[in-house]
Scaffold this motif. Structure first.
Motif, short mmCIF file in Angstrom:
data_model
loop_
_atom_site.label_atom_id
_atom_site.label_comp_id
_atom_site.label_asym_id
_atom_site.label_seq_id
_atom_site.Cartn_x
_atom_site.Cartn_y
_atom_site.Cartn_z
N TYR A 18 -0.48 -7.47 3.54
CA TYR A 18 -1.39 -6.66 2.73
C TYR A 18 -2.82 -7.22 2.84
CZ TYR A 18 -3.31 -4.13 -1.27
OH TYR A 18 -4.08 -3.33 -2.08
N LEU A 22 -6.22 -5.36 4.72
CA LEU A 22 -7.18 -4.79 3.78
C LEU A 22 -8.40 -4.18 4.46
CD1 LEU A 22 -7.21 -7.35 0.82
CD2 LEU A 22 -6.36 -5.00 0.78
N ILE A 101 -1.63 -12.53 -0.19
CA ILE A 101 -2.91 -11.82 -0.10
C ILE A 101 -4.04 -12.82 0.14
CG2 ILE A 101 -4.65 -10.47 -1.36
CD1 ILE A 101 -2.35 -9.04 -2.80
N GLU A 115 -12.63 -5.67 1.40
CA GLU A 115 -11.40 -6.39 1.04
C GLU A 115 -11.31 -6.60 -0.46
OE1 GLU A 115 -10.45 -9.30 4.82
OE2 GLU A 115 -12.08 -9.88 3.47
N LYS A 118 -10.40 -3.44 -2.24
CA LYS A 118 -8.97 -3.16 -2.07
C LYS A 118 -8.13 -4.11 -2.93
CE LYS A 118 -7.66 -0.41 0.73
NZ LYS A 118 -7.26 0.96 0.49
N LEU A 119 -8.53 -5.38 -3.02
CA LEU A 119 -7.84 -6.32 -3.88
C LEU A 119 -7.95 -5.87 -5.33
CD1 LEU A 119 -6.33 -8.93 -4.53
CD2 LEU A 119 -8.51 -10.16 -4.33
N TRP A 122 -5.50 -3.18 -6.06
CA TRP A 122 -4.16 -3.73 -6.25
C TRP A 122 -4.03 -4.32 -7.65
CZ3 TRP A 122 -2.07 -8.58 -7.24
CH2 TRP A 122 -0.68 -8.66 -7.11
#
Length: 168
Positions: A18, A22, A101, A115, A118-119, A122
């Motif tokens: 993942y 990213l 991650i 990134e 995107k983190l 999540w």
């Protein structure tokens, strides 16, 4: 104990993949991080369930490069494995996923805004983790970093330091 190790290793690889995917680019260092995972977890192959997982993943990683389609294939293999083992709904392994991650993001050598967005997505999907360490700190750190909608050099250093400090 071995079943727990297998589950945790699978979650760590899922997080690594993942984190690597990213930004949509798989660098040589990120590829090496996946190879390293295979090598580090080889001793778990004495367990049949892990041997099956490892034998599906290793050839994809060993061919010298991993493209976007293979990343999707790896995700499918891991999801199937986690469903088979009944681990897919566990909340506890999220720490191992997060560790993966961090390794995935750090493997590229830089931390970019995309990134971190995107983190953050999540994290928002996993809001239930907000009260757990190190997630509580991470939620605050990401919110502060994204306040101006970009990751500058100083913030990238803070994020790298945080990620490195929480690696297992």
């Amino acid at each position: 104990m071995k079943n727990e190790e297998i589950r945790n290793a699978a979650y760590q690889l899922a997080g690594l993949i993942y984190g690597i995917s990213l930004d949509g680019i798989i660098t040589k260092n990120e590829y090496e991080a996946m190879k390293s995972w295979c090598y580090e977890n080889e001793p778990l192959c004495e367990m049949d369930s892990f041997q099956r997982l490892h034998s599906q993943i290793k050839p994809i990683i060993d061919d010298g490069k991993v493209n976007k389609e293979e990343i999707e294939e790896l995700k499918d293999i891991l999801n199937s494995f986690l469903e088979e083992t009944g681990s897919i709904n566990d909340k506890e392994p999220n720490l191992y996923f997060l560790n993966g991650i961090f390794k995935g993001i750090l493997a590229s050598g830089d931390v970019n805004t995309y990134e971190i967005y995107k983190l953050n997505q999540w994290l928002e999907k996993n809001e239930h983790l907000r009260k757990s360490t190190p997630f509580d700190e991470l939620f605050s750190l990401i919110a502060a970093v994204l306040e101006d909608k970009k990751v500058d050099d100083e913030e990238a250093i803070k994020l790298k330091t945080f990620f490195s400090a929480h690696l297992k």
